[in-house]
Scaffold this motif. Structure first.
Motif, mmCIF file in Angstrom:
data_model
loop_
_atom_site.group_PDB
_atom_site.id
_atom_site.type_symbol
_atom_site.label_atom_id
_atom_site.label_comp_id
_atom_site.label_asym_id
_atom_site.label_seq_id
_atom_site.Cartn_x
_atom_site.Cartn_y
_atom_site.Cartn_z
ATOM 1 N N GLY A 87 0.789 -1.213 0.000
ATOM 2 C CA GLY A 87 0.000 0.000 0.000
ATOM 3 C C GLY A 87 0.825 1.269 0.000
ATOM 4 N N GLU B 116 0.377 3.303 -3.231
ATOM 5 C CA GLU B 116 -0.804 4.158 -3.321
ATOM 6 C C GLU B 116 -0.646 5.400 -2.455
ATOM 7 O OE1 GLU B 116 -0.968 0.852 -3.024
ATOM 8 O OE2 GLU B 116 -1.810 0.417 -5.007
ATOM 9 N N ARG B 117 -0.017 5.245 -1.284
ATOM 10 C CA ARG B 117 0.136 6.401 -0.391
ATOM 11 C C ARG B 117 1.097 7.423 -0.989
ATOM 12 N NH1 ARG B 117 -0.832 2.125 3.163
ATOM 13 N NH2 ARG B 117 1.349 1.490 3.383
ATOM 14 N N THR C 77 -0.727 9.159 -3.870
ATOM 15 C CA THR C 77 -1.707 10.118 -3.355
ATOM 16 C C THR C 77 -1.016 11.401 -2.909
ATOM 17 O OG1 THR C 77 -3.216 8.374 -2.649
ATOM 18 C CG2 THR C 77 -3.446 10.516 -1.573
ATOM 19 N N GLY D 170 1.098 1.876 6.637
ATOM 20 C CA GLY D 170 -0.307 2.229 6.728
ATOM 21 C C GLY D 170 -0.835 2.236 8.146
ATOM 22 N N TYR E 116 -10.826 2.034 4.095
ATOM 23 C CA TYR E 116 -11.027 1.855 2.659
ATOM 24 C C TYR E 116 -11.791 3.037 2.063
ATOM 25 C CZ TYR E 116 -9.989 -2.973 3.919
ATOM 26 O OH TYR E 116 -9.384 -4.104 4.421
ATOM 27 N N ASN E 117 -11.632 3.210 0.766
ATOM 28 C CA ASN E 117 -12.520 4.094 0.028
ATOM 29 C C ASN E 117 -13.847 3.383 -0.195
ATOM 30 O OD1 ASN E 117 -10.805 6.387 -0.413
ATOM 31 N ND2 ASN E 117 -9.661 5.181 -1.912
ATOM 32 N N SER F 98 -6.259 -1.021 0.891
ATOM 33 C CA SER F 98 -6.748 -0.054 1.863
ATOM 34 C C SER F 98 -5.965 1.245 1.710
ATOM 35 C CB SER F 98 -6.597 -0.593 3.291
ATOM 36 O OG SER F 98 -5.231 -0.694 3.642
ATOM 37 N N VAL F 99 -6.486 2.308 2.298
ATOM 38 C CA VAL F 99 -5.787 3.594 2.267
ATOM 39 C C VAL F 99 -5.017 3.826 3.559
ATOM 40 C CG1 VAL F 99 -7.402 4.649 0.668
ATOM 41 C CG2 VAL F 99 -7.846 4.805 3.113
#
Length: 214
Positions: free
Chosen positions: A4, A7-8, A11, A69, A94-95, A110-111
């Protein structure tokens, strides 16, 4: 380290309008290296913990959040440790677009995750939409309990007819009709009136937390 982090980082790049090249220069790497960190293809390479720490320092976020995360962008490691010592547990966030896959038994990305009191261990976190000036400074995370039956005035995560993705609504049932308000604003007229068979309630919002944006 969980995947993850890609993604972080992506973002953060979008939020701060930073290019791969600018990030590479800031941590003493080549532009292509950042691209290999973020790709999921065959050219992918994994950053070291030291490189991720440099990236976290550049974006002024916590390294434990970026790498693993854990917590949110700005939660101090000491706060995470204190929460763990108080028997806290962590739940994934999560989104809304990932909730369907989650409840189907898949493992969507997950975010992040947040520490919560033990009584919320059955919950999962979902990004709650906020509007107005507050949305420029804060994100809201709602804890959703999928095993709790809703009662009048509860905020729930639910799917309405014609909408494949869930959203947050306040519900009030009068007789056989469920009156539906968007989010937590019940000062206006209800946006829908449905029956039990027309709404798919995925969980009840039991608790929430605010996360300050960069």
């Amino acid at each position: 380290m969980t995947d993850g982090y890609q993604e972080r980082i992506s973002t953060l790049l979008k939020e701060k309008n930073i290019t791969n090249n600018e990030l590479a220069e800031a941590i003493g790497k080549g532009k292509a290296t950042i691209g290999r960190y973020l790709t999921k293809g065959p050219t992918r390479t994994y950053p070291s913990i030291e490189d991720l720490s440099l990236i976290a320092e550049y974006f002024k976020v916590q390294a434990h959040w970026l790498c693993f995360g854990v917590g949110d962008k700005h939660t101090d490691a000491e706060d995470i440790t204190h929460a763990a010592n108080q028997s806290a547990v962590t739940v994934a966030v999560y989104n809304r677009t990932e909730v369907n896959a989650l409840l189907s038994g898949d493992t969507p990305p997950s975010v992040g995750s947040i520490p919560v009191p033990p009584e919320y261990k059955e919950c999962f976190g979902v990004m709650y939409p906020v509007t107005g000036s507050v949305s420029y400074k804060w994100d809201c995370i709602a804890l959703v309990n999928p095993n709790k039956a809703w009662v009048n005035d509860d905020i729930v995560l639910a799917r309405l007819p014609g909408n494949p993705y869930p959203d947050f609504f306040t519900l009030v049932k009068v007789g056989t009709i469920i009156h539906v308000w968007y989010g937590d604003d019940t000062t206006k007229n209800a946006i829908h009136q449905v029956s039990d068979n027309d709404i798919d309630v995925l969980g009840v919002v039991r608790w929430g937390t605010w996360e300050k944006r960069i």
